[in-house]
Motif scaffolding. Structure first.
Motif, PDB file in Angstrom:
ATOM      1  N   PRO A  79       0.814  -1.225   0.000  1.00 38.71           N
ATOM      2  CA  PRO A  79       0.000   0.000   0.000  1.00 38.71           C
ATOM      3  C   PRO A  79       0.852   1.282   0.000  1.00 38.71           C
ATOM      4  CG  PRO A  79      -0.849  -1.583   1.600  1.00 38.71           C
ATOM      5  CD  PRO A  79       0.463  -2.121   1.132  1.00 38.71           C
ATOM      6  N   ILE A  80       0.479   2.257  -0.857  1.00 34.82           N
ATOM      7  CA  ILE A  80       1.236   3.520  -0.920  1.00 34.82           C
ATOM      8  C   ILE A  80       0.289   4.696  -0.724  1.00 34.82           C
ATOM      9  CG2 ILE A  80       3.027   4.777  -2.194  1.00 34.82           C
ATOM     10  CD1 ILE A  80       2.985   2.775  -4.307  1.00 34.82           C
ATOM     11  N   PRO A  81       0.700   5.709   0.091  1.00 40.38           N
ATOM     12  CA  PRO A  81      -0.160   6.884   0.286  1.00 40.38           C
ATOM     13  C   PRO A  81      -0.432   7.613  -1.031  1.00 40.38           C
ATOM     14  CG  PRO A  81       1.671   6.890   1.845  1.00 40.38           C
ATOM     15  CD  PRO A  81       1.943   5.802   0.852  1.00 40.38           C
ATOM     16  N   ILE A  82      -1.668   8.044  -1.199  1.00 35.69           N
ATOM     17  CA  ILE A  82      -2.072   8.694  -2.448  1.00 35.69           C
ATOM     18  C   ILE A  82      -1.316  10.005  -2.653  1.00 35.69           C
ATOM     19  CG2 ILE A  82      -4.057   9.719  -3.660  1.00 35.69           C
ATOM     20  CD1 ILE A  82      -5.812   7.577  -2.428  1.00 35.69           C
ATOM     21  N   ARG A  83      -0.920  10.676  -1.552  1.00 34.76           N
ATOM     22  CA  ARG A  83      -0.238  11.971  -1.711  1.00 34.76           C
ATOM     23  C   ARG A  83       1.047  11.858  -2.540  1.00 34.76           C
ATOM     24  NH1 ARG A  83       0.515  10.613   3.594  1.00 34.76           N
ATOM     25  NH2 ARG A  83       2.647  10.072   4.145  1.00 34.76           N
ATOM     26  N   LEU A  84       1.641  10.654  -2.604  1.00 32.64           N
ATOM     27  CA  LEU A  84       2.872  10.500  -3.376  1.00 32.64           C
ATOM     28  C   LEU A  84       2.618  10.595  -4.877  1.00 32.64           C
ATOM     29  CD1 LEU A  84       4.662   7.660  -1.392  1.00 32.64           C
ATOM     30  CD2 LEU A  84       4.898  10.134  -1.147  1.00 32.64           C
ATOM     31  N   ILE A  91      -8.039  14.208  -4.976  1.00 30.33           N
ATOM     32  CA  ILE A  91      -7.509  14.924  -3.804  1.00 30.33           C
ATOM     33  C   ILE A  91      -8.048  16.358  -3.769  1.00 30.33           C
ATOM     34  CG2 ILE A  91      -5.381  16.053  -3.002  1.00 30.33           C
ATOM     35  CD1 ILE A  91      -4.057  13.422  -2.912  1.00 30.33           C
ATOM     36  N   ARG A 118      -5.315  12.255   0.744  1.00 32.90           N
ATOM     37  CA  ARG A 118      -3.840  12.311   0.798  1.00 32.90           C
ATOM     38  C   ARG A 118      -3.233  11.180   1.615  1.00 32.90           C
ATOM     39  NH1 ARG A 118      -5.020  17.581   0.735  1.00 32.90           N
ATOM     40  NH2 ARG A 118      -3.677  18.841  -0.594  1.00 32.90           N
ATOM     41  N   VAL A 138      -4.659   8.367   2.529  1.00 34.05           N
ATOM     42  CA  VAL A 138      -5.240   7.049   2.281  1.00 34.05           C
ATOM     43  C   VAL A 138      -4.287   6.291   1.350  1.00 34.05           C
ATOM     44  CG1 VAL A 138      -7.198   5.918   1.124  1.00 34.05           C
ATOM     45  CG2 VAL A 138      -7.595   7.873   2.647  1.00 34.05           C
ATOM     46  N   ASN A 139      -4.217   4.985   1.516  1.00 31.21           N
ATOM     47  CA  ASN A 139      -3.293   4.195   0.686  1.00 31.21           C
ATOM     48  C   ASN A 139      -3.974   3.578  -0.533  1.00 31.21           C
ATOM     49  OD1 ASN A 139      -1.051   4.561   2.332  1.00 31.21           O
ATOM     50  ND2 ASN A 139      -1.580   2.805   3.626  1.00 31.21           N
ATOM     51  N   PHE A 140      -3.311   3.693  -1.677  1.00 33.95           N
ATOM     52  CA  PHE A 140      -3.687   2.879  -2.834  1.00 33.95           C
ATOM     53  C   PHE A 140      -3.329   1.442  -2.501  1.00 33.95           C
ATOM     54  CE2 PHE A 140      -3.000   6.500  -6.068  1.00 33.95           C
ATOM     55  CZ  PHE A 140      -4.356   6.665  -6.272  1.00 33.95           C
TER      56      PHE A 140
END
Lengths: 96, 378
Positions: free
Chosen positions: A81-86, B284, B291, B293-295
């Motif tokens: 899982p990766i934070p969307i802000r990235l 966003i 921000r 939350v994880n993909f």
């Protein structure tokens, strides 16, 4: 169907037990893609790293099938899982 | 050799729903052939949304009927379905004008969409940042269903009714004797039957080519991503009209997002990092809390496009007993319940009870009478 006094957990992310997997096999499902969607095994944060190899071994032995016949779910990105802000340009620069 | 009354090729929502309605109408011998596992094509890759806010009479009327069936089916079979609505976020006067006109069309066919204010949007969608929007189109009849639960519960019903669902069996050829269909050749032998329904997504094209019919279908990759699960945030599916993006929270809690990115037809379904950048920047803006939350998982499916963005449903002329349902152009899941009913009517009554459904048969393609749909999103 016998029910274990101490449940054996197959998928830790989604809290799926071996009893639940066996119940699905009794319904006639014979492939991992269907078991995944019926029980959510492998759909949590670890993306099946633990449960899918376990189930491949279990089902191959029990059903006397080659792993390919079990329809192994593909690994999908981003793998962890990766934070969307990235994925937002200005925020990414700020973090860099 | 297996003998039956109806062979259905394709274990997705269209094929399974057709078997369901045939059983309900009293046909007893039905066999479904699925090359992988049920739902493995577009059904389990869909974004779960169900709406009637389209731009053509055919789509609006048939989706409205499908929505009625979704409610009845979910109650009968016990799967998750909810009329949480669609909110189409509009950011300028031109969009407002176009959607006002669309709403008039929806209303004239009994679909109660309406333009709502920014304050109304904020009531429906908690913590949304509305600074970039002017207003929205609200479709309260629209909603979402869990595709896994829906298909598995329908398949369970079929199995208890004696329908054989053959998985990991691939149909390779349609068999005809003169103008009459006589069965299907598969990787596990021949299945004989006087009626064959092909509901196999893009592969419908290759299958009907074996009886010399060329369906004008195109396979176009579309991308979707889901986040980790969170507790229920809001019910409606959101559409950003400007970018053709959507976001919906599933019953399990993950947020599914999609957006339009340029794709070539027949392209390999390859994940693209530019998709993640685009979809993240769109959502966003509206939901700043995303921000953190994880993909979780990213997949690519196909929209099987027809020349006019409407499916081809019904008999193929000149071959008795052969029916198709394909080319849903991104709307096969939501339309599934009514498609099965329409095909059962074609097979048993010789024509569908809804006149708009009859207009979607292959005849319109042969006669060049295309019906255009503009509201394709994601």
């Amino acid at each position: 169907m016998r029910k274990r006094a101490n449940p054996i957990i197959v998928c830790r992310c989604e809290d799926v037990t071996l009893d639940e997997v066996e119940k699905i096999l009794e319904k006639g499902y014979r492939d991992l893609e269907s078991i995944k969607r019926l029980l959510r095994v492998g759909m949590g944060p670890c993306q099946g790293r633990t449960c899918i190899p376990l189930l491949i071994r279990l089902l191959a032995r029990r059903l006397k099938k080659d792993p390919e016949e079990l329809l192994i779910p593909p690994s999908r990105p981003p793998l962890t899982p990766i934070p969307i802000r990235l994925f937002v340009e200005d925020e990414k620069r700020a973090e860099d | 050799m297996l003998k039956t009354d109806v062979v259905i090729i394709g274990g997705g929502i269209s094929g399974i729903s057709t078997a369901f309605w045939l059983i309900k109408r009293g046909i007893k011998n039905v066999v479904v052939v699925e090359k992988a596992y049920i739902g493995s094509g577009s059904t389990f890759k869909c974004a779960t949304g169900i709406r009637a806010s389209f731009t053509s009479e055919e789509h609006v009327v048939l989706m409205r009927e499908s929505i009625n069936l979704w409610k009845a089916l979910s109650q009968e079979l016990g799967f998750s379905y909810m009329r949480g609505g669609y909110v189409w976020l509009l950011s300028n006067e031109d969009q407002l004008k176009a959607f006002r006109e669309l709403s008039r069309i929806h209303n004239s066919f009994g679909v109660p969409t309406r333009i709502i204010s920014v304050e109304d949007v904020e009531k429906l969608v908690s913590k949304i940042d509305t600074r970039s929007i002017l207003c929205a189109l609200y479709d309260p009849l629209a909603g979402k269903a869990d595709p896994f639960e829906a298909l598995y519960s329908m398949a369970g019903f079929l199995r208890s009714a004696g329908v054989r669902i053959l998985q990991q069996v691939e149909a390779t050829r349609i068999l005809q004797n003169g103008p009459q269909v006589v069965g299907v050749e598969t990787t596990k032998g021949i299945i004989q039957g006087p009626i064959v329904v092909v509901a196999a997504g893009y592969e419908t094209r290759g299958l009907v080519k074996t009886v010399d019919v060329d369906l004008p279908l195109k396979n176009v990759p579309h991308h979707a991503v889901i986040t980790e699960a969170y507790k229920r945030a809001f019910d409606p599916l959101l559409v950003d009209a400007a970018s053709g993006s959507y976001l919906v929270q599933t019953f399990h809690g993950g947020f599914i997002m999609g957006t339009e990115i340029e794709e070539r037809e027949e392209a390999q379904p390859t994940p693209r990092v530019d998709f993640l950048y685009k979809v993240a920047s769109v959502w966003i803006k509206y939901l700043p809390w995303l921000r953190n939350v994880n993909f979780l998982r990213y997949w690519v499916g196909y929209y099987v496009m027809s020349p006019d963005n409407h499916p081809i449903i019904g008999p193929l002329p000149e071959i008795d007993g052969l029916y198709v349902a394909a080319g849903f152009s991104g709307h096969g899941f939501m339309m599934g319940p009514i498609v099965g009913k329409i095909l059962a009517e074609w097979i048993i009554d010789g024509k569908p009870s809804i006149p708009q459904a009859a207009r979607l048969s292959y005849k319109r393609i042969e006669e060049g009478k295309l019906i255009h749909e503009k509201a394709v999103i994601g």
